[in-house]
Design a protein around this motif. Structure first.
Motif, PDB file in Angstrom:
ATOM      1  N   SER A 133       0.827  -1.216   0.000  1.00 62.93           N
ATOM      2  CA  SER A 133       0.000   0.000   0.000  1.00 62.93           C
ATOM      3  C   SER A 133       0.862   1.267   0.000  1.00 62.93           C
ATOM      4  CB  SER A 133      -0.947  -0.002   1.193  1.00 62.93           C
ATOM      5  OG  SER A 133      -0.229  -0.037   2.389  1.00 62.93           O
ATOM      6  N   LEU A 134       2.086   1.187   0.560  1.00 65.62           N
ATOM      7  CA  LEU A 134       2.970   2.365   0.535  1.00 65.62           C
ATOM      8  C   LEU A 134       3.307   2.746  -0.900  1.00 65.62           C
ATOM      9  CD1 LEU A 134       5.663   1.990   3.328  1.00 65.62           C
ATOM     10  CD2 LEU A 134       3.595   3.360   3.287  1.00 65.62           C
ATOM     11  N   ASP A 166       0.394   9.513  -5.284  1.00 67.21           N
ATOM     12  CA  ASP A 166       0.990  10.814  -4.966  1.00 67.21           C
ATOM     13  C   ASP A 166       1.817  11.342  -6.131  1.00 67.21           C
ATOM     14  OD1 ASP A 166      -0.062  11.386  -2.530  1.00 67.21           O
ATOM     15  OD2 ASP A 166       1.555  10.512  -1.360  1.00 67.21           O
ATOM     16  N   MET A 195      13.342   2.935   3.662  1.00 66.17           N
ATOM     17  CA  MET A 195      12.661   1.903   4.444  1.00 66.17           C
ATOM     18  C   MET A 195      13.564   0.687   4.667  1.00 66.17           C
ATOM     19  SD  MET A 195       9.409   2.669   5.186  1.00 66.17           S
ATOM     20  CE  MET A 195       8.516   1.133   5.261  1.00 66.17           C
ATOM     21  N   THR A 211      12.195   4.373  11.790  1.00 66.01           N
ATOM     22  CA  THR A 211      11.193   3.514  11.151  1.00 66.01           C
ATOM     23  C   THR A 211      10.665   2.501  12.147  1.00 66.01           C
ATOM     24  OG1 THR A 211      12.914   2.047  10.371  1.00 66.01           O
ATOM     25  CG2 THR A 211      12.133   3.747   8.879  1.00 66.01           C
ATOM     26  N   ALA A 232      -1.493   3.690   5.048  1.00 67.81           N
ATOM     27  CA  ALA A 232      -0.332   3.744   4.151  1.00 67.81           C
ATOM     28  C   ALA A 232       0.478   5.027   4.308  1.00 67.81           C
ATOM     29  CB  ALA A 232      -0.780   3.569   2.694  1.00 67.81           C
ATOM     30  N   LEU A 233       0.712   5.435   5.549  1.00 65.17           N
ATOM     31  CA  LEU A 233       1.585   6.591   5.790  1.00 65.17           C
ATOM     32  C   LEU A 233       3.028   6.130   5.641  1.00 65.17           C
ATOM     33  CD1 LEU A 233      -0.162   8.101   8.933  1.00 65.17           C
ATOM     34  CD2 LEU A 233      -0.459   8.728   6.546  1.00 65.17           C
ATOM     35  N   TYR A 234       3.887   7.039   5.161  1.00 69.07           N
ATOM     36  CA  TYR A 234       5.299   6.684   5.015  1.00 69.07           C
ATOM     37  C   TYR A 234       5.959   6.758   6.389  1.00 69.07           C
ATOM     38  CZ  TYR A 234       3.782   8.090   0.373  1.00 69.07           C
ATOM     39  OH  TYR A 234       3.079   8.232  -0.791  1.00 69.07           O
ATOM     40  N   PRO A 235       6.376   5.615   6.948  1.00 67.47           N
ATOM     41  CA  PRO A 235       6.841   5.621   8.342  1.00 67.47           C
ATOM     42  C   PRO A 235       8.125   6.403   8.557  1.00 67.47           C
ATOM     43  CG  PRO A 235       6.954   3.401   7.400  1.00 67.47           C
ATOM     44  CD  PRO A 235       6.372   4.284   6.354  1.00 67.47           C
ATOM     45  N   HIS A 236       8.925   6.585   7.485  1.00 72.17           N
ATOM     46  CA  HIS A 236      10.212   7.251   7.654  1.00 72.17           C
ATOM     47  C   HIS A 236      10.108   8.755   7.433  1.00 72.17           C
ATOM     48  CE1 HIS A 236       9.611   6.295   3.459  1.00 72.17           C
ATOM     49  NE2 HIS A 236      10.490   7.218   3.124  1.00 72.17           N
ATOM     50  N   ASN A 276       4.872  13.653   5.156  1.00 72.11           N
ATOM     51  CA  ASN A 276       3.856  12.755   4.624  1.00 72.11           C
ATOM     52  C   ASN A 276       2.806  13.531   3.851  1.00 72.11           C
ATOM     53  OD1 ASN A 276       3.401   9.718   5.120  1.00 72.11           O
ATOM     54  ND2 ASN A 276       4.496  10.379   6.957  1.00 72.11           N
ATOM     55  N   PHE A 333       4.105  15.170   0.577  1.00 74.47           N
ATOM     56  CA  PHE A 333       4.843  14.290  -0.344  1.00 74.47           C
ATOM     57  C   PHE A 333       4.434  14.501  -1.802  1.00 74.47           C
ATOM     58  CE2 PHE A 333       5.955  10.064  -2.148  1.00 74.47           C
ATOM     59  CZ  PHE A 333       7.289  10.037  -1.799  1.00 74.47           C
ATOM     60  N   SER A 334       3.117  14.557  -2.037  1.00 74.67           N
ATOM     61  CA  SER A 334       2.662  14.675  -3.430  1.00 74.67           C
ATOM     62  C   SER A 334       3.060  16.030  -4.012  1.00 74.67           C
ATOM     63  CB  SER A 334       1.148  14.503  -3.502  1.00 74.67           C
ATOM     64  OG  SER A 334       0.522  15.473  -2.698  1.00 74.67           O
ATOM     65  N   ARG A 359       5.657  17.771  -3.120  1.00 73.65           N
ATOM     66  CA  ARG A 359       7.098  17.729  -3.345  1.00 73.65           C
ATOM     67  C   ARG A 359       7.398  17.040  -4.675  1.00 73.65           C
ATOM     68  NH1 ARG A 359      10.560  13.858   0.524  1.00 73.65           N
ATOM     69  NH2 ARG A 359      12.403  13.618  -0.771  1.00 73.65           N
ATOM     70  N   TYR A 405       6.409  11.604  13.890  1.00 75.04           N
ATOM     71  CA  TYR A 405       6.385  10.524  12.911  1.00 75.04           C
ATOM     72  C   TYR A 405       5.127   9.687  13.109  1.00 75.04           C
ATOM     73  CZ  TYR A 405      10.959  11.873  11.515  1.00 75.04           C
ATOM     74  OH  TYR A 405      11.985  12.591  11.002  1.00 75.04           O
ATOM     75  N   ARG A 445      -3.297  14.056   3.850  1.00 73.02           N
ATOM     76  CA  ARG A 445      -2.472  13.813   2.672  1.00 73.02           C
ATOM     77  C   ARG A 445      -3.322  13.890   1.406  1.00 73.02           C
ATOM     78  NH1 ARG A 445       1.013   8.405   2.637  1.00 73.02           N
ATOM     79  NH2 ARG A 445      -1.025   7.515   2.230  1.00 73.02           N
TER      80      ARG A 445
END
Lengths: 296, 359
Positions: free
Chosen positions: A186-187, A194, A209, A296, B85-89, B95, B98-99, B101, B130, B146
């Protein structure tokens, strides 16, 4: 009472394993540390204590410095080739995971890691051969003059790096593939919506990641790079009766000092230096990659 | 904002047909909910609108433009995923931005739009954190942020509340509705929860096995379900169904179940049904206590008081009925009570096809 009994049972249960571990792992390390501050020629009974004399001598030993330099160049060279290449290869293989050839791709890349080293190195020796080798032949088609790969002091080191990377790649790709499979689909879908292209997803999602995997792979690659021996021995050492100049590496130097020059204490001090370097680099990698990857 | 038109769309995975000739219109600015049991194809349909699944046949248009072969990023849609589905990093601000950017917007513009969206969603104080440092509800809000920050023509939601606990779900539902009232962006929302569908939607699309069973306003679906599937899916507790036939008693049309239960039927419905086998449907909340001797005598099998109402499971003849009564019941299991349907509240369906009979 019960707790103490269970504790005693647990200790008894792991004792055999612990004993073997101590015997084959801890004892040799302790013995190496002890020998490094003694003088010993393998045969004589007395091993006089000489303090740090071995270490002081090391740093004025031209051969040791040469071996250390070569080893470091090879280890970092392998690291610099293996990490980015394996990451990209793993991404490509992962991307083609549904392909009928997926199994073939994985196997083809992993095989070098499991084949016996010496025959593989012999094959590479043939590839690098100045007169008969296919490498010079291939380069000839592009108008590049033939090179004496294993005779040239710089090129010989490059050859060892290529061989070591070829071997290390399979394992690194395998570990990265496992990493890729654990990343949530899903990421990537979110990134796609995006507006991310494939390469952007790779750079902005996969690479950050996979930092914990990169940490592990780079530590393993660097440590095995510093322990390089057989590759240099077969490709570029006089023992194999070939090239005029050998690529002297640390382990080779240690073996020579121990069993040709009978200076076991001196060789042990080299081993201690190698151990310290590897420990230090591992610590540095951990602090460097943990700092950002820890989020992470 | 833009309308979404789905025309005769089909999709198969291998030999399994997931979506079969589905057509749905989502008017500009509407909040349409796709609802159905798991495996009915609602998420696949949403993913086809998003561009995450290919369209085998048929056309999907957004704002009048066919988007079958348009890249997801060029469809001007934003999607909120079930697991966020968030970007963990990346931080919350990163987050959300992001789009922008990726679209090459200036840092100042990204910061401004992220800050504005965060203010709307009450996330301003979390921008530097985070995802793992936020609660489920906050992450949900970031996922919405987002989507909002891009100012898309269409929002797509894939079961966005199903990972939240019951209380938070109710709260987020209200927030979503408020947000839609404010932004008025066309929204397609997928859920398996009929309460979510009823409370959020302007229009509900009920799906089963890749086919649209009924499309309509929430209360239309509740009042006039097109078939037994929609009737059983919409409403909680689910509608009672009794199989039987129609007959005439004392000049009036009556439904008689196989178990012997009798319920009155309107003359119009009876005329339309003819003499086919029918299924009588009555919602639990449309069964009321009747004075003794007037309704159907039923034996109480179980009582479930919820405080505001009492759920009664009762047996009459060979039939089982669920009733939701506003009154507090003093009777106990084993006692009998008399139940009758509210006038005009019964539904008639053809037993063989499940289709609705009459108005």
């Amino acid at each position: 009472m019960l707790r103490r009994k269970r504790w005693r049972f647990a200790m008894l249960a792991i004792l055999p394993t612990l004993a073997i571990f101590a015997w084959v792992r801890i004892y040799p390390i302790a013995e190496t540390l002890r020998l490094s501050v003694h003088k010993w020629d393998i045969l004589s009974k007395n091993k006089p204590f000489i303090g740090l004399a071995n270490f002081r001598e090391l740093f004025s030993d031209r051969l040791f410095i040469e071996a250390l330099t070569n080893t470091a160049i090879i280890a970092f060279g392998v690291l610099l080739i293996t990490i980015p290449l394996s990451l990209v290869l793993a991404a490509l293989i992962h991307h083609r995971a549904r392909s009928r050839l997926a199994g073939f791709y994985e196997t083809a890349i992993f095989i070098p890691h499991v084949v016996s080293l010496v025959p593989a190195a012999m094959a590479w020796k043939w590839i690098f051969d100045a007169k008969l080798g296919p490498l010079n032949n291939l380069l000839g088609w592009f108008g590049v003059a033939p090179k004496a790969w294993l005779f040239d002091p710089v090129l010989a080191v490059v050859c060892v790096i290529v061989l070591c990377s070829w071997q290390a790649l399979g394992y690194a790709v395998l570990i990265y593939l496992v990493g890729f499979k654990s990343l949530p689909v899903s990421l990537y879908e979110a990134a796609k919506l995006d507006g991310a292209t494939g390469p952007q997803s790779f750079r902005l999602i996969s690479v950050p990641m996979l930092k914990p995997i990169t940490l592990y792979v780079s530590v393993v690659t660097l440590v095995s790079g510093f322990n390089v021996y057989a590759q240099a021995f077969v490709l570029a050492s006089d023992a194999q009766g070939a090239p005029g100049r050998q690529v002297r590496v640390l382990v080779l130097d240690m073996l020579e000092n121990s069993f040709r020059n009978y200076r076991v204490g001196y060789a042990a001090s080299e081993a201690v230096v190698l151990l310290l370097i590897v420990l230090l680099l591992t610590l540095m990698q951990f602090s460097f990659l943990r700092e950002k990857g820890g989020r992470t | 904002m833009a309308a979404v038109e789905i025309q005769n769309v089909s999709k198969a995975f291998g030999k399994t047909e997931i979506i079969r000739q589905v057509s749905v219109d989502v008017p500009d600015g509407a909040f349409v909910v796709l609802v159905g049991p798991s495996g009915c194809g609602k998420s696949t349909l949403l993913r086809m609108i998003a561009g995450l699944e290919d369209i085998d046949s048929g056309v999907i248009r957004i704002g009048g433009r066919a988007i079958n072969d348009v890249e997801p990023k060029n469809r001007d849609i934003a999607m909120v995923f079930q697991n966020y589905a968030l970007y963990p990093h990346l931080s919350i601000a990163e987050n959300m931005g992001f789009s922008l950017r990726l679209a090459g917007r200036s840092k100042a513009e990204i910061m401004e739009r992220v800050a504005e969206t965060a203010r709307i969603l009450g996330l301003s104080q979390y921008l530097a954190r985070y995802p793992r440092q936020l609660s489920g509800g906050q992450r949900q809000r970031v996922a919405m942020g987002r989507a909002i920050v891009r100012n898309p023509q269409v929002f797509l939601f894939d079961e966005p509340l199903s990972n939240l606990d019951a209380k938070l779900r109710v709260q987020m539902r209200a927030e979503l509705k408020e947000l839609h009232a404010r932004l008025k962006t066309t929204t397609v929302y997928v859920t398996h929860d009929q309460i979510e569908a009823m409370t959020l939607a302007d229009r509900i699309v009920v799906m089963r096995d890749g086919v649209v069973e009924q499309v309509g306003a929430p209360l239309e679906l509740y009042d006039r379900p097109a078939n037994t599937f929609v009737a059983s899916f919409i409403g909680s507790p689910a509608m009672n169904f009794l199989e039987g036939s129609l007959s005439r008693e004392n000049g009036a049309a009556v439904f008689v179940s196989a178990g012997g239960t009798r319920f009155p039927v309107t003359a119009g419905d009876a005329a339309k049904a003819g003499d086919v086998a029918v299924t009588y449907g009555i919602r639990p909340e449309h069964l009321v206590l009747a004075p003794d001797g007037e309704g159907t005598e039923a034996e109480i099998a179980a009582l479930e008081p919820t405080g505001s109402e009492t759920h009664v499971v009762a047996r009459t003849g060979g039939d089982r009925l669920m009733a939701v009564l506003r009154e507090r019941i003093t009777a106990r299991a084993g006692d009998t009570l008399s139940l009758s349907p509210s006038p005009g509240a019964g539904h008639l369906f053809e037993t063989a096809s499940g289709r609705r009979i009459g108005a």
